[in-house]
Write a protein that holds these residues in place. Structure first.
Motif, mmCIF file in Angstrom:
data_model
loop_
_atom_site.group_PDB
_atom_site.id
_atom_site.type_symbol
_atom_site.label_atom_id
_atom_site.label_comp_id
_atom_site.label_asym_id
_atom_site.label_seq_id
_atom_site.Cartn_x
_atom_site.Cartn_y
_atom_site.Cartn_z
ATOM 1 N N UNK A 31 -29.341 -35.612 55.188
ATOM 2 C CA UNK A 31 -29.563 -34.949 53.907
ATOM 3 C C UNK A 31 -28.545 -33.837 53.673
ATOM 4 N N UNK A 32 -27.700 -34.040 52.671
ATOM 5 C CA UNK A 32 -26.733 -33.013 52.283
ATOM 6 C C UNK A 32 -27.445 -31.837 51.619
ATOM 7 N N UNK A 33 -26.823 -30.662 51.650
ATOM 8 C CA UNK A 33 -27.355 -29.502 50.949
ATOM 9 C C UNK A 33 -26.828 -29.449 49.520
ATOM 10 N N UNK A 34 -26.617 -28.211 49.028
ATOM 11 C CA UNK A 34 -26.077 -28.089 47.677
ATOM 12 C C UNK A 34 -26.873 -27.215 46.738
ATOM 13 N N UNK A 35 -27.635 -26.264 47.265
ATOM 14 C CA UNK A 35 -28.388 -25.374 46.395
ATOM 15 C C UNK A 35 -29.377 -26.129 45.523
ATOM 16 N N UNK A 36 -29.370 -25.851 44.234
ATOM 17 C CA UNK A 36 -30.333 -26.471 43.336
ATOM 18 C C UNK A 36 -30.049 -27.954 43.091
ATOM 19 N N UNK A 37 -28.905 -28.438 43.504
ATOM 20 C CA UNK A 37 -28.664 -29.890 43.456
ATOM 21 C C UNK A 37 -29.617 -30.618 44.406
ATOM 22 N N UNK A 38 -30.239 -29.863 45.302
ATOM 23 C CA UNK A 38 -31.200 -30.443 46.222
ATOM 24 C C UNK A 38 -32.405 -31.044 45.522
ATOM 25 N N UNK B 136 -36.787 -42.824 61.765
ATOM 26 C CA UNK B 136 -37.028 -42.303 63.114
ATOM 27 C C UNK B 136 -36.498 -40.886 63.307
ATOM 28 N N UNK B 137 -35.612 -40.491 62.388
ATOM 29 C CA UNK B 137 -34.848 -39.257 62.615
ATOM 30 C C UNK B 137 -34.411 -38.695 61.266
ATOM 31 N N UNK B 138 -34.499 -37.375 61.122
ATOM 32 C CA UNK B 138 -34.043 -36.692 59.910
ATOM 33 C C UNK B 138 -33.180 -35.506 60.308
ATOM 34 N N UNK B 139 -32.040 -35.363 59.648
ATOM 35 C CA UNK B 139 -31.207 -34.189 59.852
ATOM 36 C C UNK B 139 -30.716 -33.710 58.497
ATOM 37 N N UNK B 140 -30.713 -32.383 58.296
ATOM 38 C CA UNK B 140 -30.262 -31.838 57.026
ATOM 39 C C UNK B 140 -29.700 -30.444 57.193
ATOM 40 N N UNK B 141 -29.000 -29.998 56.177
ATOM 41 C CA UNK B 141 -28.503 -28.631 56.143
ATOM 42 C C UNK B 141 -28.912 -28.011 54.817
ATOM 43 N N UNK B 142 -29.153 -26.699 54.836
ATOM 44 C CA UNK B 142 -29.442 -25.949 53.627
ATOM 45 C C UNK B 142 -30.584 -26.591 52.839
ATOM 46 N N UNK B 143 -30.360 -26.909 51.561
ATOM 47 C CA UNK B 143 -31.417 -27.523 50.753
ATOM 48 C C UNK B 143 -31.869 -28.855 51.348
ATOM 49 N N UNK B 144 -30.969 -29.552 52.014
ATOM 50 C CA UNK B 144 -31.339 -30.811 52.661
ATOM 51 C C UNK B 144 -32.332 -30.590 53.786
ATOM 52 N N UNK C 188 -34.523 -21.795 59.410
ATOM 53 C CA UNK C 188 -34.423 -22.469 58.122
ATOM 54 C C UNK C 188 -33.772 -21.541 57.089
ATOM 55 N N UNK C 189 -34.105 -20.264 57.160
ATOM 56 C CA UNK C 189 -33.434 -19.272 56.306
ATOM 57 C C UNK C 189 -31.937 -19.276 56.568
ATOM 58 N N UNK C 190 -31.581 -19.318 57.844
ATOM 59 C CA UNK C 190 -30.169 -19.293 58.214
ATOM 60 C C UNK C 190 -29.423 -20.477 57.621
ATOM 61 N N UNK C 191 -30.035 -21.656 57.691
ATOM 62 C CA UNK C 191 -29.385 -22.859 57.177
ATOM 63 C C UNK C 191 -29.155 -22.771 55.679
#
Length: 277
Positions: A7-14, A32-40, A136-139
């Motif tokens: 899952x890509x991030x992107x602020x409100x594009x999330x 089986x697995x989920x990985x994301x950054x920021x909004x993702x 999660x805040x940090x991301x």
């Protein structure tokens, strides 16, 4: 076969990703697995907690609340987004997050952050989110627009600064096939950051982070090329906006956000229908 969801991030594009994942929940599409950054990363936790609509509500019900997004937040806390409000008040009081379902989910979960000292990505699993939202805040802490977050003797910022689409980490963690949710359309090519004079001054104590931000567009575009290679090898399925998302990172227009959410749901239905067959 181990299926991963990236899952890509992107602020409100999330909000686009929120629509995609609500389609997954409606149609009981599991991985089986989920990985994301920021909004993702934020969208991913509501998927694991099986709380359909929660990500959409969090990003729209409070968008007019100054505690959510405002200049006054930045003046008080050095963050445009009200991190304490979003990650503490909302999940614990206003739209309660189901930690038990999240933590007990059989789905493996990781989120990415950026180490400001090394300028490299770091990944944390769900055990770091046991009623604690710090990582999660940090991301979600965008360089310059948010303060650096301290966690377990480390200093971290937005995971998207160094690994916007963490597909390589998903493969390193053993995924055989990855479903990648992008928040940019497939024609998008990232350009160098436009506010270098600002971040190079604000973050001058962290030269490795500045270097990472300088190279962010190169890393991002290389990842897009890698994703296309994975698609050719039939190791990746991509869900991306069928048209550019015409909103800003700090968008507050609810109608625009709703349209993006609905586009994500629709695009997911088209891609996943063919994926299932």
């Amino acid at each position: 076969m181990k299926i991963g969801l990236v899952l890509e991030g992107g602020g409100m594009r999330g909000l686009y990703t929120s629509g995609v994942l609500d389609y997954f929940l409606d149609h009981q599409i599991s991985v089986n697995y989920v990985i994301g950054v920021s909004a993702g990363a934020c969208n991913g936790i509501s998927y694991l907690s099986n709380q359909k609509g929660r990500s959409y509500r969090v990003n729209t019900n409070y968008i007019s609340d100054k505690r959510y997004l405002s200049l006054s937040n930045f003046i008080k806390t050095k963050s445009l987004f009200g991190l304490d409000f979003i990650f503490d008040v909302i999940p614990h009081e206003l739209d309660v997050f189901d930690y038990e379902t999240f933590l007990n989910s059989p789905i493996e979960y990781k989120l990415g952050v950026t180490d400001v000292l090394t300028g490299r990505p770091v990944y944390f699993d769900k055990t770091h989110l046991d009623h604690d939202s710090t990582i999660l805040k940090a991301s979600s802490s965008i360089p310059v627009f948010s303060p650096i977050i301290e966690y377990q003797n480390g200093l971290y910022l937005d995971g998207g600064a160094t690994d916007s689409i963490p597909v390589k980490q998903a493969l390193a963690d053993g995924c055989d096939h990855v479903i990648i949710v992008l928040t940019r359309d497939r024609s998008y090519i990232k350009k160098p950051e436009s506010f270098r004079l600002i971040y190079s001054n604000v973050l001058k104590k962290y030269p490795n982070l500045i270097k990472a931000l300088d190279n962010r567009h190169v890393t991002y575009n290389d990842t897009l090329k890698f994703i296309k290679e994975l698609e050719q090898q039939q190791k990746a399925t991509v869900i991306a906006p069928t048209s550019p998302l015409e909103i800003g990172r700090f968008e507050k227009n609810i109608n625009k956000l709703k349209n993006i959410y609905e586009l994500g749901y629709l695009d997911a239905s088209k891609v996943m229908d063919s994926f299932k067959h």
